[in-house]
Scaffold this motif. Sequence first.
Motif, short mmCIF file in Angstrom:
data_model
loop_
_atom_site.label_atom_id
_atom_site.label_comp_id
_atom_site.label_asym_id
_atom_site.label_seq_id
_atom_site.Cartn_x
_atom_site.Cartn_y
_atom_site.Cartn_z
N UNK A 83 4.82 15.77 12.00
CA UNK A 83 3.61 16.60 11.95
C UNK A 83 3.13 16.77 10.51
N UNK A 84 4.05 17.08 9.58
CA UNK A 84 3.67 17.37 8.20
C UNK A 84 3.17 16.15 7.43
N UNK A 85 3.38 14.95 7.96
CA UNK A 85 2.88 13.75 7.31
C UNK A 85 1.71 13.12 8.06
N UNK A 86 1.49 13.52 9.32
CA UNK A 86 0.46 12.85 10.11
C UNK A 86 0.85 11.41 10.40
N UNK A 87 2.13 11.17 10.61
CA UNK A 87 2.67 9.83 10.82
C UNK A 87 3.24 9.70 12.23
N UNK A 88 2.77 8.69 12.95
CA UNK A 88 3.27 8.40 14.29
C UNK A 88 3.98 7.05 14.24
N UNK B 162 2.18 -3.81 3.91
CA UNK B 162 3.34 -2.91 3.92
C UNK B 162 2.88 -1.56 3.37
N UNK B 163 3.14 -0.52 4.11
CA UNK B 163 2.76 0.82 3.68
C UNK B 163 4.04 1.61 3.44
N UNK B 164 4.10 2.25 2.27
CA UNK B 164 5.29 3.03 1.94
C UNK B 164 4.92 4.50 1.73
N UNK B 165 5.88 5.34 2.01
CA UNK B 165 5.80 6.78 1.71
C UNK B 165 7.15 7.16 1.13
N UNK C 104 0.83 -1.19 0.00
CA UNK C 104 0.00 0.00 0.00
C UNK C 104 0.87 1.25 0.00
N UNK C 105 0.32 2.32 -0.55
CA UNK C 105 0.96 3.63 -0.49
C UNK C 105 0.22 4.50 0.52
N UNK C 106 0.95 5.43 1.10
CA UNK C 106 0.37 6.42 2.01
C UNK C 106 0.48 7.77 1.35
N UNK C 107 -0.65 8.46 1.24
CA UNK C 107 -0.68 9.84 0.76
C UNK C 107 -1.12 10.67 1.96
N UNK C 108 -0.21 11.46 2.54
CA UNK C 108 -0.52 12.19 3.77
C UNK C 108 -1.84 12.94 3.72
N UNK C 109 -2.65 12.69 4.74
CA UNK C 109 -3.94 13.35 4.96
C UNK C 109 -4.98 13.03 3.89
N UNK C 110 -4.67 12.07 3.02
CA UNK C 110 -5.60 11.67 1.97
C UNK C 110 -5.99 10.20 2.10
N UNK C 111 -4.98 9.30 2.10
CA UNK C 111 -5.29 7.88 2.08
C UNK C 111 -4.15 7.01 2.60
N UNK D 47 8.65 5.79 -1.16
CA UNK D 47 9.39 4.56 -1.42
C UNK D 47 9.97 3.88 -0.19
N UNK D 48 9.68 4.39 0.99
CA UNK D 48 10.23 3.84 2.23
C UNK D 48 9.16 2.99 2.93
N UNK D 49 9.51 1.74 3.23
CA UNK D 49 8.61 0.83 3.93
C UNK D 49 8.56 1.20 5.42
N UNK D 50 7.34 1.26 5.97
CA UNK D 50 7.16 1.70 7.35
C UNK D 50 6.69 0.61 8.30
N UNK D 51 6.25 -0.53 7.80
CA UNK D 51 5.61 -1.57 8.62
C UNK D 51 6.55 -2.75 8.86
N UNK D 52 6.57 -3.22 10.11
CA UNK D 52 7.32 -4.43 10.44
C UNK D 52 8.82 -4.27 10.41
N UNK D 53 9.30 -3.07 10.60
CA UNK D 53 10.73 -2.81 10.57
C UNK D 53 11.27 -2.59 11.97
N UNK D 54 12.58 -2.56 12.07
CA UNK D 54 13.22 -2.21 13.33
C UNK D 54 12.85 -0.77 13.63
#
Length: 171
Positions: free
Chosen positions: A130-135, A88-91, A15-22, A93-100
């Motif tokens: 803050x600018x991505x809405x990513x925790x 797996x969700x990327x923003x 999956x892709x992440x589009x900040x504040x959209x999807x 091109x960077x994978x964010x799920x299940x990583x160290x």
Amino acid sequence: MDLWEVKGEDDREQWDFVPFVSVGPLRFGMSIDEAEAALGAGSEWALLEASGWHPGAGTTAGCLHLVAYFSEEDGLHCVAIDGLMGPQVTVDGVALVGRVPSEVERWMLDYAERHGATLRYSPGADPHLVELGLVGRVQRAGDVVLSRPVFLARRVHDVHPHVPTAEWFAF
């Protein structure tokens, strides 16, 4: 399936992440019915609905490969992805799920520096762009922890009141 089984990178939906959209097929603001249709039959997820904005209040359905949080006013406003079995969700091109977790935090620090973005930390020391809405949350996988990102529908400086209470207890 083992309690601590971690899905391999090639076995995860991408999956892709589009900040504040999807986040993947989920669009912020959509209703529970729209989310169910977007995820499709047989998907493994949970939907939590709050009447009004009462973090953590609600009902669940399905498994927890992802948790989508809804409110009457905002519709879908928060999505958490399971670090063990979720897509797996990327923003960028960077994978964010299940990583160290330290690798994800390092990427967040670098992103903030490169883009002049604001990196804050929750009371529990979770990094938040803050600018991505990513925790950048974490999740236990046996003797290790993996990244469990949380995506927000809007830009906020203090994530604590905007991430449902139930999510702060997920580990």
